[in-house]
Scaffold this motif. Structure first.
Motif, PDB file in Angstrom:
ATOM      1  N   ALA A  18       0.877  -1.184  -0.008  1.00 23.00           N
ATOM      2  CA  ALA A  18       0.002  -0.045   0.042  1.00 23.00           C
ATOM      3  C   ALA A  18       0.854   1.384  -0.050  1.00 23.00           C
ATOM      4  CB  ALA A  18      -0.911   0.066   1.164  1.00 23.00           C
ATOM      5  N   SER A  19       2.009   1.070   0.856  1.00 26.49           N
ATOM      6  CA  SER A  19       2.906   2.723   0.911  1.00 26.49           C
ATOM      7  C   SER A  19       3.345   2.681  -0.567  1.00 26.49           C
ATOM      8  CB  SER A  19       3.719   2.564   2.193  1.00 26.49           C
ATOM      9  OG  SER A  19       4.869   1.846   1.878  1.00 26.49           O
ATOM     10  N   GLY A  20       3.944   1.604  -0.869  1.00 24.85           N
ATOM     11  CA  GLY A  20       4.644   1.852  -2.314  1.00 24.85           C
ATOM     12  C   GLY A  20       3.657   2.096  -3.289  1.00 24.85           C
ATOM     13  N   MET A  21       2.385   1.670  -3.327  1.00 26.08           N
ATOM     14  CA  MET A  21       1.529   2.019  -4.404  1.00 26.08           C
ATOM     15  C   MET A  21       0.997   3.572  -4.150  1.00 26.08           C
ATOM     16  SD  MET A  21      -2.171   0.020  -4.754  1.00 26.08           S
ATOM     17  CE  MET A  21      -1.793  -1.848  -5.159  1.00 26.08           C
ATOM     18  N   ARG A  22       0.955   4.050  -3.052  1.00 25.21           N
ATOM     19  CA  ARG A  22       0.467   5.197  -2.655  1.00 25.21           C
ATOM     20  C   ARG A  22       1.546   6.103  -3.483  1.00 25.21           C
ATOM     21  NH1 ARG A  22       1.344   9.413   1.103  1.00 25.21           N
ATOM     22  NH2 ARG A  22       2.702   8.235   2.263  1.00 25.21           N
ATOM     23  N   LEU A  23       2.851   6.053  -2.915  1.00 20.64           N
ATOM     24  CA  LEU A  23       4.010   6.762  -3.563  1.00 20.64           C
ATOM     25  C   LEU A  23       4.080   7.001  -4.896  1.00 20.64           C
ATOM     26  CD1 LEU A  23       6.965   6.100  -1.293  1.00 20.64           C
ATOM     27  CD2 LEU A  23       5.939   7.981  -1.451  1.00 20.64           C
ATOM     28  N   TRP A  24       3.850   5.474  -5.662  1.00 19.12           N
ATOM     29  CA  TRP A  24       3.836   5.572  -7.156  1.00 19.12           C
ATOM     30  C   TRP A  24       2.684   6.699  -7.647  1.00 19.12           C
ATOM     31  CZ3 TRP A  24      -0.533   3.431  -9.841  1.00 19.12           C
ATOM     32  CH2 TRP A  24       0.069   3.316 -11.181  1.00 19.12           C
ATOM     33  N   ALA A  25       1.417   6.462  -6.947  1.00 17.78           N
ATOM     34  CA  ALA A  25       0.307   6.940  -7.561  1.00 17.78           C
ATOM     35  C   ALA A  25       0.573   8.653  -7.410  1.00 17.78           C
ATOM     36  CB  ALA A  25      -1.085   6.537  -6.693  1.00 17.78           C
ATOM     37  N   MET A  26       1.136   8.917  -6.091  1.00 19.50           N
ATOM     38  CA  MET A  26       1.379  10.339  -6.128  1.00 19.50           C
ATOM     39  C   MET A  26       2.228  10.991  -6.747  1.00 19.50           C
ATOM     40  SD  MET A  26       0.818  10.647  -1.916  1.00 19.50           S
ATOM     41  CE  MET A  26       1.228  12.216  -1.721  1.00 19.50           C
ATOM     42  N   ASP A  27       3.084  10.162  -7.336  1.00 18.14           N
ATOM     43  CA  ASP A  27       4.308  10.700  -8.258  1.00 18.14           C
ATOM     44  C   ASP A  27       3.515  10.926  -9.692  1.00 18.14           C
ATOM     45  OD1 ASP A  27       6.290  10.748  -6.562  1.00 18.14           O
ATOM     46  OD2 ASP A  27       7.273   8.933  -7.332  1.00 18.14           O
ATOM     47  N   HIS A  28       2.248  10.345  -9.720  1.00 15.66           N
ATOM     48  CA  HIS A  28       1.566  10.373 -11.018  1.00 15.66           C
ATOM     49  C   HIS A  28       0.378  11.426 -10.928  1.00 15.66           C
ATOM     50  CE1 HIS A  28       3.869   7.052 -12.052  1.00 15.66           C
ATOM     51  NE2 HIS A  28       3.837   7.336 -13.213  1.00 15.66           N
ATOM     52  N   GLY A  29       0.671  12.242  -9.887  1.00 15.87           N
ATOM     53  CA  GLY A  29      -0.621  13.232  -9.542  1.00 15.87           C
ATOM     54  C   GLY A  29      -1.893  12.738  -9.056  1.00 15.87           C
ATOM     55  N   VAL A  30      -1.718  11.427  -8.491  1.00 17.24           N
ATOM     56  CA  VAL A  30      -3.246  10.932  -7.987  1.00 17.24           C
ATOM     57  C   VAL A  30      -3.306  11.470  -6.201  1.00 17.24           C
ATOM     58  CG1 VAL A  30      -3.812   8.791  -6.938  1.00 17.24           C
ATOM     59  CG2 VAL A  30      -3.053   8.890  -9.284  1.00 17.24           C
ATOM     60  N   THR A  31      -4.700  11.756  -6.209  1.00 11.87           N
ATOM     61  CA  THR A  31      -5.099  12.456  -4.839  1.00 11.87           C
ATOM     62  C   THR A  31      -5.918  11.507  -4.006  1.00 11.87           C
ATOM     63  OG1 THR A  31      -6.626  13.691  -5.777  1.00 11.87           O
ATOM     64  CG2 THR A  31      -4.637  14.857  -5.263  1.00 11.87           C
ATOM     65  N   HIS A  32      -6.614  10.724  -4.861  1.00  8.21           N
ATOM     66  CA  HIS A  32      -7.777   9.716  -4.391  1.00  8.21           C
ATOM     67  C   HIS A  32      -7.554   8.559  -4.705  1.00  8.21           C
ATOM     68  CE1 HIS A  32      -9.567  13.494  -3.901  1.00  8.21           C
ATOM     69  NE2 HIS A  32     -10.646  13.025  -3.376  1.00  8.21           N
ATOM     70  N   TYR A  33      -8.058   7.534  -3.994  1.00  8.86           N
ATOM     71  CA  TYR A  33      -8.051   5.812  -4.478  1.00  8.86           C
ATOM     72  C   TYR A  33      -9.593   5.582  -4.304  1.00  8.86           C
ATOM     73  CZ  TYR A  33      -8.867   4.816   0.563  1.00  8.86           C
ATOM     74  OH  TYR A  33      -9.281   4.594   1.812  1.00  8.86           O
ATOM     75  N   THR A  34      -9.809   4.395  -5.243  1.00 13.04           N
ATOM     76  CA  THR A  34     -11.073   3.685  -5.037  1.00 13.04           C
ATOM     77  C   THR A  34     -10.923   2.218  -5.027  1.00 13.04           C
ATOM     78  OG1 THR A  34     -13.135   3.671  -5.910  1.00 13.04           O
ATOM     79  CG2 THR A  34     -11.719   4.149  -7.503  1.00 13.04           C
ATOM     80  N   HIS A  35     -11.864   1.492  -4.382  1.00 16.81           N
ATOM     81  CA  HIS A  35     -11.887   0.334  -4.849  1.00 16.81           C
ATOM     82  C   HIS A  35     -12.906  -0.119  -5.979  1.00 16.81           C
ATOM     83  CE1 HIS A  35     -10.387  -2.278  -0.979  1.00 16.81           C
ATOM     84  NE2 HIS A  35      -9.596  -1.261  -1.397  1.00 16.81           N
ATOM     85  N   TRP A  36     -12.379  -0.574  -7.187  1.00 19.78           N
ATOM     86  CA  TRP A  36     -13.192  -0.694  -8.578  1.00 19.78           C
ATOM     87  C   TRP A  36     -13.835  -2.235  -8.579  1.00 19.78           C
ATOM     88  CZ3 TRP A  36     -11.852  -3.496 -13.003  1.00 19.78           C
ATOM     89  CH2 TRP A  36     -12.245  -2.959 -14.073  1.00 19.78           C
ATOM     90  N   PHE A  37     -15.126  -2.085  -8.455  1.00 20.81           N
ATOM     91  CA  PHE A  37     -15.691  -3.369  -8.430  1.00 20.81           C
ATOM     92  C   PHE A  37     -16.916  -3.446  -9.579  1.00 20.81           C
ATOM     93  CE2 PHE A  37     -19.453  -2.469  -6.132  1.00 20.81           C
ATOM     94  CZ  PHE A  37     -18.953  -1.305  -5.325  1.00 20.81           C
ATOM     95  N   GLN A  38     -17.098  -4.697 -10.061  1.00 22.50           N
ATOM     96  CA  GLN A  38     -18.150  -4.974 -10.913  1.00 22.50           C
ATOM     97  C   GLN A  38     -19.292  -5.638 -10.433  1.00 22.50           C
ATOM     98  OE1 GLN A  38     -15.878  -7.424 -13.810  1.00 22.50           O
ATOM     99  NE2 GLN A  38     -14.082  -6.420 -13.309  1.00 22.50           N
ATOM    100  N   PRO A  39     -20.370  -4.790  -9.944  1.00 24.96           N
ATOM    101  CA  PRO A  39     -21.648  -5.061  -9.540  1.00 24.96           C
ATOM    102  C   PRO A  39     -22.496  -5.979 -10.474  1.00 24.96           C
ATOM    103  CG  PRO A  39     -21.782  -2.825  -9.719  1.00 24.96           C
ATOM    104  CD  PRO A  39     -20.234  -3.120 -10.191  1.00 24.96           C
ATOM    105  N   LEU A  40     -23.673  -6.280 -10.094  1.00 27.70           N
ATOM    106  CA  LEU A  40     -24.585  -6.991 -11.031  1.00 27.70           C
ATOM    107  C   LEU A  40     -25.172  -6.265 -11.994  1.00 27.70           C
ATOM    108  CD1 LEU A  40     -25.564  -9.813  -8.868  1.00 27.70           C
ATOM    109  CD2 LEU A  40     -23.798 -10.198 -10.565  1.00 27.70           C
ATOM    110  N   THR A  41     -24.828  -4.841 -12.065  1.00 30.98           N
ATOM    111  CA  THR A  41     -25.566  -4.130 -13.197  1.00 30.98           C
ATOM    112  C   THR A  41     -24.552  -3.850 -14.287  1.00 30.98           C
ATOM    113  OG1 THR A  41     -24.521  -2.255 -11.964  1.00 30.98           O
ATOM    114  CG2 THR A  41     -26.769  -2.699 -11.704  1.00 30.98           C
ATOM    115  N   ASP A  42     -24.620  -3.343 -15.144  1.00 28.00           N
ATOM    116  CA  ASP A  42     -24.046  -2.954 -16.308  1.00 28.00           C
ATOM    117  C   ASP A  42     -22.634  -2.164 -15.513  1.00 28.00           C
ATOM    118  OD1 ASP A  42     -25.594  -4.271 -17.982  1.00 28.00           O
ATOM    119  OD2 ASP A  42     -26.455  -2.421 -18.648  1.00 28.00           O
ATOM    120  N   GLY A  43     -21.400  -2.291 -16.256  1.00 26.35           N
ATOM    121  CA  GLY A  43     -20.403  -1.402 -15.757  1.00 26.35           C
ATOM    122  C   GLY A  43     -19.779  -1.626 -14.546  1.00 26.35           C
TER     123      GLY A  43
END
Ligand code: ADP
Ligand code: MG
Length: 730
Positions: free
Chosen positions: A72-97
């Motif tokens: 997590a801490s490595g991922m955050r550093l990498w993301a922040m180096d790419h201008g990232v400020t937020h994170y989200t869990h990305w999932f596929q509910p039983l709807t479209d998308g």
């Protein structure tokens, strides 16, 4: 003058292409730049963490808190180096998308300030307030909420300023609320059973991987025209619209030059795909005007599926930049080809053998015959289930037409493979399976050419075709999540492989030789599964009759098809392999029935509104013009024979217009009544069936009259963009 339509046409035709962003570097440089892949991991994780993580990913072992914190801490550093400020869990509910809830990295530091942090706990698990996702009653909103949990096998990626972490979405009881969870379970089951069977041929095989290569078809429509069609906006398809005089008859769009605006769109899309490590490879026009296709190089199935889901959202976003709207609906326009998503799949061993490749010698040919036999048998036994896995309120418009796979699942093999299988069946075991010079078990009834790809007569009418070194499931809808068909398929295959290996092992235990044990089961499978094998024209009427005689599932009623998930055989299969429980299967069907009802309900409402607010008023105006005309003719010519003759055409038009108008008005009323009755039905399955039988047929019946009026009424006042405008402006 209906301004919106003509303004839209003007805007659409006068647009300049929006130039795609040109990247100066070669693709190799920016490929995967928005993905926390192994290259970035190596850079941002300690050597130890990197090695441990890779090992967990490769073996599927769980990741402990310690390691998760480090990642997590490595991922955050990498993301922040790419201008990232937020994170989200990305999932596929039983709807479209997909679904996502964005949290900032910022937390209070308890000293009045803030710190930016991202712990292993937050990486591993999140509790999205997702209580309104459909769950078929699995998760009582008042009791327990669902949570999302990290899937380390699919790398995290960045969209805009947000780090997206692929996750599964499950209830606290452990029940699956998404597509990914059962897909992963089915892939694991298939890995286990395929490895067992592969070991008969390659004793050192450790594991097997399922690969998926999807082909995504889609339509683009100019944004202004899209806005002027409330039916497209609200339902994804045109609920009315007469066929254009010219559409795809000349096949001049298919593989033709890609229009410039679209070309720029595709360039941007590809750049974005490469940044996301989606290995897109081919792009071309499809059969219908304004229809296109995109396909990547195949990948491991779970990753390929994430990539397809991600692609669909990227496509939408990039389309907006180019003033297009993306249509993923399976049948946006009547009378022209619909869109599908072909799922090419195969299984490979860790030693690099594609189990569906005929191979280069007789030993490999035998392994090939064995896996084809198992596939035929599993598709045969589960043809109803496989159809259910691709059935939806939207795909139903596409299947069964003369341009899409028929709504009967059958397997195409091509003459070479068919021929070998026949020879196998009619030979004795010591002819069919022999030991070759290297003492390997091998096929004794002839050689299969290694490269069938160019030889297989690509039968486009087959929903499930062998294409040289893989099978291609073509009945999948363009808007679908591939996980639905893939998890059904993988479960069915795993179950069949288990049955196969159990039978072979039993025979061997009873003292049979491995040759004769394999021969017996393969031959039984080939014999029993014969009804599923069909190389003929799937569009023909005779095939429908023949398929019924063969006992294949010929049902077309979508809500009824879902029952295939809960037959005792299906439940046993899903439960034995630990993919879905009976309770989960039932709950997921409830979701499917609910979605079906909602889709048909929305279409029915939109059609009713459009008729009452757009079509009837305009047609009434036109009717008045005709009546005025007839009256004025009479004023000029009096009640003469000449008048009778000259007013004949106008009167006939008046009659036609009146009849269509009355029919529309009456049927909209009737349809509304039918909806009311259906809505009162408590049980979701029964409600869906009622919608299918009573409401759904009105959509076409009403449309028939509207489309006829479109041909009659003055073009100047017709309110909705016509097919020739929607399909040919780009
Ligand atoms: P076509 O349109 O002729 O069916 P395409 O080249 O458009 O063929 O698409 C073929 C798809 O099949 C691609 O996504 C490709 O990656 C995939 N594919 C090729 N070989 C395999 C394989 N062994 N396993 C899974 N998918 C494969
Ligand atoms: Mg294809």
């Amino acid at each position: 003058m209906s301004l919106l339509r003509f303004d839209a046409v003007k805007q659409g035709t006068s647009r300049e292409p929006v130039k795609a962003v040109e990247r100066k570097e070669s693709v190799g440089i920016f490929f995967a730049e928005a993905v926390f892949d192994r290259k970035s991991m190596r850079q941002y994780l300690s050597n130890d963490s990197f090695t441990q993580l890779c090992q967990c990913i490769d073996s599927g072992e769980p990741i402990d808190y310690h390691l998760a914190d480090a990642v997590a801490s490595g991922m955050r550093l990498w993301a922040m180096d790419h201008g990232v400020t937020h994170y989200t869990h990305w999932f596929q509910p039983l709807t479209d998308g997909t679904a996502e809830k964005h949290d900032s990295f910022v937390s209070p530091d308890n000293n009045g300030g803030v710190i930016e942090e991202f712990s292993g706990k937050l990486l591993r698990q999140q509790e999205p307030d997702a209580s309104s996702f459909p769950n078929g009653g699995l998760r009582n909103t008042f009791e327990a909420r669902g949570y999302s949990a990290w899937d380390p096998s699919s790398p995290a990626f960045i969209i805009d300023d947000t780090l997206c972490i692929p996750t599964v979405f499950i209830a606290y009881t452990g029940e699956a609320l998404d597509y990914k969870t059962p897909l992963l379970r089915s892939l694991e089951a298939l890995n286990k059973e395929a490895t067992r069977v592969a070991k008969y041929f390659y004793p050192n095989v450790k594991n097997c991987t399922t690969y998926l290569g999807w082909e995504q078809e889609y339509f683009l429509v100019d944004e202004s025209l899209y806005v002027a069609r409330p039916d497209l906006r609200l339902t994804g398809r045109t609920l009315m619209g007469h066929e254009s005089a010219k559409n795809q008859q000349l096949d001049d769009h298919y593989f033709g030059a890609i229009p410039e605006r679209v070309q720029e769109y595709m360039k941007d899309l590809e750049t974005e795909c490469y940044r996301m490590a989606i290995p897109v490879k081919t792009r071309h026009n499809e059969v219908a005007p304004n229809q296109f296709e995109l396909a990547p190089v195949y990948e491991e199935c779970n990753l390929a599926n994430d990539h397809n889901v991600l692609l669909m959202s990227i496509m939408k976003r990039i389309a907006r930049k180019h003033h297009f709207h993306l249509l993923l609906h399976e049948k946006p326009y009547m009378g022209v080809n619909g869109s599908g998503k072909h799922c090419n799949w195969s299984i490979g061993t860790n030693e690099g053998v594609n189990l569906f490749s005929p191979g280069k010698d007789s030993a490999e040919n035998l392994r090939f015959v064995c896996f084809v036999a198992i596939t035929l048998m599993s598709v045969y036994k589960n043809n109803g289930l496989l159809k259910a896995s691709i059935a939806s309120a939207t795909n139903v418009h596409r299947l069964g037409g003369n341009e899409a796979p028929p709504s009967i699942i059958s397997c195409f093999l091509g003459s070479e493979v068919s021929d070998i299988l026949e020879r196998f069946i009619s030979s004795s075991y010591d002819e069919a399976i022999v030991r070759n010079a290297k003492k390997e078990l091998s096929l004794g009834v002839g050689q299969i050419p290694e490269l069938l790809l160019d030889n297989t007569d690509r039968n486009r009418t087959s929903p499930f075709a062998f294409t040289g070194n893989r099978f291609e499931f073509r009945a999948v809808g363009s808007s679908a999540n591939c996980a639905a068909p893939m998890l059904a398929l993988c479960t069915a295959l795993a179950f069949q492989m288990k049955d196969f290996a159990d039978s072979v092992d039993r025979s061997i235990a009873k003292g049979k030789s491995i040759q004769s044990a394999l021969y017996d089961v393969i031959r039984d499978y080939l014999n029993e599964s014969q009804p599923i094998h069909f190389d003929g024209n799937g569009y023909s009427k005779e095939w429908h009759e023949e398929a019924a005689r063969r006992g294949l599932n010929i049902e077309k009623n979508v809500p009824l098809l879902f029952d295939a998930y809960t037959t005792s055989e299906a439940v046993k299969m899903f439960e034995t392999l630990g993919v879905l429980t009976s309770h989960e299967l039932q709950a997921r069907n409830e979701v499917k029935w609910e979605v079906y009802v909602k889709k048909v309900q929305i279409e029915s409402r939109v059609l009713g509104d459009l008729c009452l607010n757009h079509i009837i008023p305009v047609v009434t105006r036109y009717q008045t013009m005709l009546l005025d005309n007839a009256k004025k003719l009479q004023e000029v010519f009096g009640d003469t024979k000449e008048y009778e003759e000259l007013s004949k055409g106008t009167k006939e038009m008046i009659r036609k217009v009146c009849r269509h108008l009355t029919a529309i008005y009456e049927m909209v009323e009737e349809m509304t009544e039918c909806r009311k009755i259906a809505n009162r039905i408590e049980d979701l399955r029964s409600r869906a069936l009622e919608y299918e039988q009573k409401v759904f047929p009105y959509l076409d019946k009403i449309r028939y009259h509207v489309d006829h009026l479109e041909l009659i009424v003055d073009d100047e006042i017709w309110p909705l963009p016509k097919y020739r405008e929607l399909l040919f402006i780009h």
